[in-house]
Every structure is written in C-alpha cells, then in structure tokens.
Motif scaffolding. Structure first.
Motif, short mmCIF file in Angstrom:
data_model
loop_
_atom_site.label_atom_id
_atom_site.label_comp_id
_atom_site.label_asym_id
_atom_site.label_seq_id
_atom_site.Cartn_x
_atom_site.Cartn_y
_atom_site.Cartn_z
N ASN A 8 0.84 -1.20 0.00
CA ASN A 8 0.00 0.00 0.00
C ASN A 8 0.87 1.25 0.00
O ASN A 8 2.08 1.17 -0.21
CB ASN A 8 -0.98 -0.01 1.17
N ASP A 114 -4.81 -0.49 -11.00
CA ASP A 114 -5.27 -0.60 -9.62
C ASP A 114 -5.53 -2.05 -9.25
O ASP A 114 -6.11 -2.81 -10.03
CB ASP A 114 -6.56 0.22 -9.47
N VAL A 116 -6.93 -2.67 -6.08
CA VAL A 116 -7.90 -2.60 -4.99
C VAL A 116 -9.32 -2.85 -5.48
O VAL A 116 -10.11 -3.53 -4.84
CB VAL A 116 -7.81 -1.24 -4.27
N TYR A 120 -13.45 0.79 -2.69
CA TYR A 120 -12.20 0.92 -1.94
C TYR A 120 -12.27 0.25 -0.57
O TYR A 120 -11.28 -0.31 -0.09
CB TYR A 120 -11.86 2.41 -1.76
N PRO A 123 -11.79 -4.40 -0.78
CA PRO A 123 -10.79 -4.74 -1.80
C PRO A 123 -11.03 -6.11 -2.42
O PRO A 123 -11.59 -7.02 -1.77
CB PRO A 123 -9.47 -4.72 -1.02
N ALA A 127 -6.11 -8.07 -4.13
CA ALA A 127 -5.64 -6.70 -3.88
C ALA A 127 -4.40 -6.68 -3.02
O ALA A 127 -4.19 -7.56 -2.18
CB ALA A 127 -6.75 -5.90 -3.20
N ARG A 128 -3.57 -5.67 -3.24
CA ARG A 128 -2.46 -5.33 -2.36
C ARG A 128 -1.43 -6.44 -2.22
O ARG A 128 -0.81 -6.61 -1.17
CB ARG A 128 -2.98 -4.92 -0.98
N ARG A 165 -11.83 7.88 -2.12
CA ARG A 165 -10.95 6.74 -1.92
C ARG A 165 -9.90 7.09 -0.84
O ARG A 165 -10.28 7.56 0.22
CB ARG A 165 -10.34 6.29 -3.25
#
Length: 240
Positions: A8, A114, A116, A120, A123, A127-128, A165
């Motif tokens: 992140n 993106d 995510v 937002y 996720p 994600a991430r 976001r």
C-alpha cells in the motif's frame, strides 16, 4: 519485514523528508528511500516511496516545474508505477484543473493499474499483493493533480480531498509536491489546524530544514575529503 505486508501507500506517505534531505538530487533521494523503506514495504509500495522522494527532491530545485517533476519520476520509476504515472500525467495535461469531470477522468485513467477495485472499502481478493503490473493509486493521482492545477497548492490539495478513496494520502502527497515547488500555503489552513491540534504544525518543517542543511554540509565535507585523497593518489591529476 516488508515482505509479507500488504502493498500500500504507507511508505510513500512518510517519505517526503527524504526528498527534502536530498533536495536537488532526485537519484539519491530515490536510492535512500528504497533502502529505508525495505523494512516496511515491498513491490510497488516500496517503489512508490522511492519515486515520491525523488519527486520532492526535484521539486525543491529553484527551476523545477510540475512537468520536470513528472519527467524525473518517469526517469526513475519501474514497471507498473512508471506506466501508471505516464498514463495519468498524459491525461492530466489535457485538463484545466480537477473540476468539471477532471477527477473522474483521472480515476478512469488509473483504473487499469489498480489492484484494490472500484469499492475501496471492500478490496478484491487479489488486492495489495506484489505485482509488476500494478501501482498504488495515490502517487500517480497526486502527480496528475499537480499537473492539472499547474502546481497550485490549494487546488492540488482540494483535488486530492475531493477525489475520494484514499483522499487524505492523495492530498498530503500532492500538497508535499506543490509545497516543495515553492507555491504558497494557505495561511488560514496552517493557523486553523495548528489551533485545533494545539501544536505548531510548522515546527517540523523548520526542524527538517535545519537537518537538511546539516546533512548537506557534512556531505560537502566528505566529498572534499575524498577528493583530496584521490588527488593524492593520482599525484594531483584529479581536481579537488
């Protein structure tokens, strides 16, 4: 320790002082930020920290502009981070500020990079996680707002706040860049936040300025000592 943490913008959020400490030397700011944030972040989260530090270092140059900041970022950024910055900066160059649909255009441009997802707060399952294709959203959008507003501090910050976001991160990164370019801060904001927080929010800036000057003086001294040593080894062939 950074390996295994979610990817992140956490490292990029606190890295602006590294850019100040290396004012005018974007490459060194990038290298030091990458080294420093290895204990916290990995993949494109760590990369974004290096690029933001470099952006601040470039913005601190007296001749810097929003475009030169973006070009510095493009010269150092890797993989998805570079691609995202390039795409968002190109889209921003055609905007007249962030109002009247500008924020939606920035979001559409960044969306392919993106991990995510559109929601937002919820996720996606992938994600991430580390990736060479993705980028954190906050850095490209902050740079995009800087370009779209011509580096105006107030409009860059307000654009970040209204983006939604991770709006606080976008606004703070954009504000750091606009401030580093030398654009004036809103004095009423500074005074109101200081009063409400019961602290002098400018004290950290004064401290950081003194630290940056101290670091530079010591760097100059070390360079002179090394130049003298090399000159002695080469019988004076290398100028001090």
């Amino acid at each position: 320790a950074g390996v295994g943490n979610i990817v992140n913008c956490g490292a990029a959020m606190y890295i602006a002082p590294v850019g100040i400490a290396n004012a005018g030397d974007a490459r060194r700011a990038y290298d030091e930020a990458i080294d420093l944030t290895g204990a916290h972040q990995s993949s494109y989260g760590r990369e974004s920290a290096g690029v933001l530090a470099a952006a601040v270092a470039e913005a601190m140059r007296a001749e810097a502009t929003p475009d030169s900041v973006v070009q510095t970022c493009l010269g150092l950024a890797k993989d998805g981070t570079r691609d995202a910055i390039e795409a968002v900066a190109a889209a921003s160059s055609g905007l007249d500020g962030w109002r009247d649909g500008g924020l939606a255009e920035l979001r559409r441009t960044f969306a392919p990079f993106d991990s995510v997802g559109e929601h937002y707060a919820a996720p996606a399952l992938n994600a991430r996680i580390p990736s060479r294709l993705h980028a954190i959203e906050e850095l490209p959008i902050a740079l995009g707002l800087l370009v779209a507003t011509g580096g105006d501090y107030e409009e860059t910050v307000l654009g970040g706040v209204n983006y939604g976001r991770d709006s606080d991160s976008i606004a703070s990164m954009g504000g750091a860049l606009a401030g580093a370019l030398g654009n004036p801060l809103r004095r009423d904001w500074v005074e109101e936040v200081s009063t409400a927080s019961k602290i002098d929010v400018e004290e950290a800036g004064r401290t950081m300025a003194a630290v940056a000057a101290e670091i530079f003086a010591k760097d100059v001294q070390r360079h002179q000592e090394r130049a003298q040593a090399v000159s002695a080894l080469t019988a004076g062939e290398v100028p001090a």
